[in-house]
Design an enzyme around this catalytic site. Sequence first.
Site, PDB file in Angstrom:
ATOM      1  N   ASP A 102     -35.072 -19.941  57.379  1.00 14.31           N
ATOM      2  CA  ASP A 102     -36.476 -20.876  58.833  1.00 14.31           C
ATOM      3  C   ASP A 102     -37.639 -21.546  57.583  1.00 14.31           C
ATOM      4  OD1 ASP A 102     -37.582 -18.421  58.661  1.00 14.31           O
ATOM      5  OD2 ASP A 102     -37.071 -18.473  60.438  1.00 14.31           O
ATOM      6  N   GLU A 124     -28.422 -17.027  58.421  1.00 14.30           N
ATOM      7  CA  GLU A 124     -29.085 -16.599  59.546  1.00 14.30           C
ATOM      8  C   GLU A 124     -29.637 -17.723  60.364  1.00 14.30           C
ATOM      9  OE1 GLU A 124     -33.624 -15.405  59.190  1.00 14.30           O
ATOM     10  OE2 GLU A 124     -32.720 -13.725  57.694  1.00 14.30           O
ATOM     11  N   GLU A 138     -41.471 -22.751  61.620  1.00 12.06           N
ATOM     12  CA  GLU A 138     -40.100 -21.500  61.473  1.00 12.06           C
ATOM     13  C   GLU A 138     -38.998 -21.593  63.027  1.00 12.06           C
ATOM     14  OE1 GLU A 138     -42.968 -20.263  60.788  1.00 12.06           O
ATOM     15  OE2 GLU A 138     -43.306 -19.787  58.644  1.00 12.06           O
ATOM     16  N   HIS A 219     -48.443 -11.996  57.070  1.00 10.82           N
ATOM     17  CA  HIS A 219     -48.827 -13.353  56.331  1.00 10.82           C
ATOM     18  C   HIS A 219     -48.506 -14.628  57.489  1.00 10.82           C
ATOM     19  CE1 HIS A 219     -44.496 -14.945  56.689  1.00 10.82           C
ATOM     20  NE2 HIS A 219     -44.060 -13.401  56.436  1.00 10.82           N
ATOM     21  N   ARG A 221     -48.294 -18.298  59.356  1.00 10.97           N
ATOM     22  CA  ARG A 221     -49.771 -18.854  59.896  1.00 10.97           C
ATOM     23  C   ARG A 221     -49.907 -18.985  61.601  1.00 10.97           C
ATOM     24  NH1 ARG A 221     -49.549 -23.158  55.811  1.00 10.97           N
ATOM     25  NH2 ARG A 221     -47.239 -23.232  54.450  1.00 10.97           N
ATOM     26  N   HIS A 251     -50.093 -10.683  51.202  1.00  9.24           N
ATOM     27  CA  HIS A 251     -49.744 -11.573  50.354  1.00  9.24           C
ATOM     28  C   HIS A 251     -50.311 -12.585  50.147  1.00  9.24           C
ATOM     29  CE1 HIS A 251     -47.019 -15.682  51.180  1.00  9.24           C
ATOM     30  NE2 HIS A 251     -46.105 -14.971  52.201  1.00  9.24           N
TER      31      HIS A 251
HETATM   32  C1  UD1 Z   1     -43.830 -19.664  54.060  1.00  9.22           C
HETATM   33  C2  UD1 Z   1     -42.822 -19.946  55.077  1.00  9.22           C
HETATM   34  C3  UD1 Z   1     -42.504 -18.862  55.792  1.00  9.22           C
HETATM   35  C4  UD1 Z   1     -42.400 -17.433  55.137  1.00  9.22           C
HETATM   36  C5  UD1 Z   1     -42.346 -16.606  53.584  1.00  9.22           C
HETATM   37  C6  UD1 Z   1     -42.216 -15.295  53.654  1.00  9.22           C
HETATM   38  C7  UD1 Z   1     -42.460 -22.113  55.562  1.00  9.22           C
HETATM   39  C8  UD1 Z   1     -43.345 -22.598  56.265  1.00  9.22           C
HETATM   40  N1  UD1 Z   1     -43.145 -20.947  55.595  1.00  9.22           N
HETATM   41  O1  UD1 Z   1     -45.080 -18.744  54.128  1.00  9.22           O
HETATM   42  O2  UD1 Z   1     -41.717 -18.739  56.353  1.00  9.22           O
HETATM   43  O3  UD1 Z   1     -41.824 -16.355  56.443  1.00  9.22           O
HETATM   44  O4  UD1 Z   1     -42.922 -18.135  53.050  1.00  9.22           O
HETATM   45  O5  UD1 Z   1     -43.643 -14.986  53.217  1.00  9.22           O
HETATM   46  O6  UD1 Z   1     -41.848 -22.427  55.072  1.00  9.22           O
HETATM   47  N2  UD1 Z   1     -48.107 -17.721  47.104  1.00  9.22           N
HETATM   48  C9  UD1 Z   1     -48.935 -17.659  46.030  1.00  9.22           C
HETATM   49  N3  UD1 Z   1     -47.740 -17.810  44.849  1.00  9.22           N
HETATM   50  C10 UD1 Z   1     -46.716 -17.276  45.805  1.00  9.22           C
HETATM   51  C11 UD1 Z   1     -45.906 -17.197  46.883  1.00  9.22           C
HETATM   52  C12 UD1 Z   1     -47.497 -17.954  47.423  1.00  9.22           C
HETATM   53  O7  UD1 Z   1     -49.780 -18.486  45.808  1.00  9.22           O
HETATM   54  O8  UD1 Z   1     -45.781 -16.818  45.430  1.00  9.22           O
HETATM   55  C13 UD1 Z   1     -49.409 -18.694  47.682  1.00  9.22           C
HETATM   56  C14 UD1 Z   1     -50.028 -20.249  47.129  1.00  9.22           C
HETATM   57  O9  UD1 Z   1     -51.212 -20.784  47.677  1.00  9.22           O
HETATM   58  C15 UD1 Z   1     -49.628 -21.587  48.652  1.00  9.22           C
HETATM   59  C16 UD1 Z   1     -48.888 -20.039  49.837  1.00  9.22           C
HETATM   60  O10 UD1 Z   1     -49.392 -18.652  48.894  1.00  9.22           O
HETATM   61  O11 UD1 Z   1     -49.355 -22.385  48.549  1.00  9.22           O
HETATM   62  C17 UD1 Z   1     -48.275 -20.656  50.347  1.00  9.22           C
HETATM   63  O12 UD1 Z   1     -46.982 -21.116  50.561  1.00  9.22           O
HETATM   64  P1  UD1 Z   1     -46.013 -21.546  51.723  1.00  9.22           P
HETATM   65  O13 UD1 Z   1     -44.333 -21.033  50.912  1.00  9.22           O
HETATM   66  O14 UD1 Z   1     -46.141 -22.389  51.557  1.00  9.22           O
HETATM   67  O15 UD1 Z   1     -46.369 -20.584  52.640  1.00  9.22           O
HETATM   68  P2  UD1 Z   1     -45.932 -19.119  53.362  1.00  9.22           P
HETATM   69  O16 UD1 Z   1     -47.200 -18.757  54.209  1.00  9.22           O
HETATM   70  O17 UD1 Z   1     -45.602 -18.047  51.424  1.00  9.22           O
HETATM   71  N1  UDP Z   2     -41.171  -7.277  50.409  1.00 17.47           N
HETATM   72  C1  UDP Z   2     -41.460  -7.373  49.485  1.00 17.47           C
HETATM   73  N2  UDP Z   2     -42.291  -6.681  48.438  1.00 17.47           N
HETATM   74  C2  UDP Z   2     -43.817  -6.941  49.517  1.00 17.47           C
HETATM   75  C3  UDP Z   2     -43.226  -6.837  50.584  1.00 17.47           C
HETATM   76  C4  UDP Z   2     -42.337  -7.821  51.507  1.00 17.47           C
HETATM   77  O1  UDP Z   2     -40.098  -7.213  48.063  1.00 17.47           O
HETATM   78  O2  UDP Z   2     -44.685  -6.910  48.995  1.00 17.47           O
HETATM   79  C5  UDP Z   2     -39.856  -7.758  50.917  1.00 17.47           C
HETATM   80  C6  UDP Z   2     -39.191  -7.164  52.414  1.00 17.47           C
HETATM   81  O3  UDP Z   2     -38.632  -6.273  51.883  1.00 17.47           O
HETATM   82  C7  UDP Z   2     -38.513  -8.317  53.053  1.00 17.47           C
HETATM   83  C8  UDP Z   2     -39.380  -9.779  52.355  1.00 17.47           C
HETATM   84  O4  UDP Z   2     -39.865  -9.397  51.603  1.00 17.47           O
HETATM   85  O5  UDP Z   2     -37.519  -8.031  52.274  1.00 17.47           O
HETATM   86  C9  UDP Z   2     -40.197 -10.084  53.693  1.00 17.47           C
HETATM   87  O6  UDP Z   2     -41.190 -11.131  53.082  1.00 17.47           O
HETATM   88  P1  UDP Z   2     -42.008 -11.698  53.962  1.00 17.47           P
HETATM   89  O7  UDP Z   2     -42.306 -10.711  55.124  1.00 17.47           O
HETATM   90  O8  UDP Z   2     -42.929 -12.616  53.106  1.00 17.47           O
HETATM   91  O9  UDP Z   2     -41.315 -12.782  55.014  1.00 17.47           O
HETATM   92  P2  UDP Z   2     -40.118 -13.180  56.308  1.00 17.47           P
HETATM   93  O10 UDP Z   2     -39.505 -12.263  56.673  1.00 17.47           O
HETATM   94  O11 UDP Z   2     -40.885 -12.199  57.398  1.00 17.47           O
HETATM   95  O12 UDP Z   2     -39.932 -14.262  56.046  1.00 17.47           O
END
Ligand code: UD1
Ligand code: UDP
Length: 410
Positions: A102, A124, A138, A219, A221, A251
């Site tokens: 999602d 999923e 999501e 993490h 939103r 995160h």
């Molecule tokens: C995203 C997904 C969420 C998922 C989550 C898993 C959307 C809208 N949200 O949320 O569904 O549960 O990922 O973690 O698709 N960033 C870094 N390095 C990284 C990753 C992220 O710096 O490796 C920072 C960046 O500033 C980026 C911000 O995190 O802009 C947000 O990343 P984004 O993918 O937009 O949203 P998440 O909150 O990570």
């Molecule tokens: N995870 C990881 N390292 C971390 C924290 C989480 O590999 O430091 C893994 C966790 O086991 C799970 C996935 O990341 O499989 C979950 O990711 P996240 O919580 O970012 O996203 P969500 O599942 O809520 O979409």
Amino acid sequence: MARAHPRLKVLSIFGTRPEAIKMAPLVKALAAEPGIDSHICITGQHQTMLQQVLDMFELKADYTLDVMTPGQTLNTLTAALYAAIDPVLEQVQPDKVLVHGDTTSALVAAMSAFHRRIPVAHIEAGLRTGDIHQPWPEEMNRRNIDLISDHLFTPTEASRRNVLGERLQGKSFVTGNTVIDALQMTAERIDRNRQLRVALDRQFNFLVPGRKVLLVTGHRRENFGEGFLDICKALRTLARRDDVQIVYPVHLNPNVLGPVTEHLGDLPNVHLIKPLDYLSFVRLMQLAHVILTDSGGVQEEAPSLGKPVLVMRDVTERPEAVTAGTVRLVGTDPDTIVRGVCELFDDDALWRRISQAANPYGDGKACSRIVDALMGRPVDEFVVEPPARRPAPTEAQRPAAPLRSVSRLH
Ligand code: UD1
Ligand code: UDP
């Protein structure tokens, strides 16, 4: 001579950490299937956290896009994804596009395929909270992906009921969640290799023997702002307990990293660490006594490891483990979080009962079911086994000493 049957050209598109973890065993299964010509496109919605997964599972992308910007908004991310994905579809001309879950990457990849009349398979599928704002965005993403998918791979019977109830056009299959395939592969790797365990445990050298571990991740939103301040407040209270130690891999989203570092960075009993690679995180889940999270994936993994989970959300799209008793919803109210955690740390009988509940999310065969369905073969669908009594913890469940070195945030 009989003409060879053309291979099904499949393009898997994903871009965040959880998608990569859940797609990793599937793209391996696709690559091993002679009837499938498998291609991978990484959107780069995440960078560091995604690369950790690609490295661990030794995944090689055919196409790597580069859409991440710091603190990205949903609209700038969406626009960048549409612009970057379309040329890949033009070049690959897949018979089918596979997306997972999602995220914005999944929605835009599915929509981009739909615009080109390429069939979409949704891994999923069918998860619902029933509230379009939770989780945000999501719930909207997955409903739209399901609407346009022709294959709906639902992890559980309940998620299949959701898609049937909406009278969607796609054909549904109950497969189990691919995260259990990924978790089993990873946990087995840890369990059968003592040296690996010792090496992994060295990262957690800050742990004090005899204190139970509360593992935290967060993490979402919809929890940004007040929600995260409340979570930090609860953790500050819990950190005062001298029988507990808190480990929190934070995160990289600045909306999380900022408040968490500001409000928890000064507490010796709260270990803020960088996001862990999946192997290390699975090890940390094994070492934890209780897990406090708002993550979707962690809610699914923890029951398989026999770990009680408190979920910092008001609703969940994963009701199965709540029904089974392994997961409880505590929202973000500080008092409710503190009460829920303390109960699990103080009541051993309750902890044992919860840790022995059934795992409703999969049996490690989700990927082979998905491949069978894509190939048009009969699918032996996933059925939840009745609760099995969990054996006593093995040596692999305990940390090896001595411990050393970690990438701490403070
Ligand atoms: C995203 C997904 C969420 C998922 C989550 C898993 C959307 C809208 N949200 O949320 O569904 O549960 O990922 O973690 O698709 N960033 C870094 N390095 C990284 C990753 C992220 O710096 O490796 C920072 C960046 O500033 C980026 C911000 O995190 O802009 C947000 O990343 P984004 O993918 O937009 O949203 P998440 O909150 O990570
Ligand atoms: N995870 C990881 N390292 C971390 C924290 C989480 O590999 O430091 C893994 C966790 O086991 C799970 C996935 O990341 O499989 C979950 O990711 P996240 O919580 O970012 O996203 P969500 O599942 O809520 O979409």
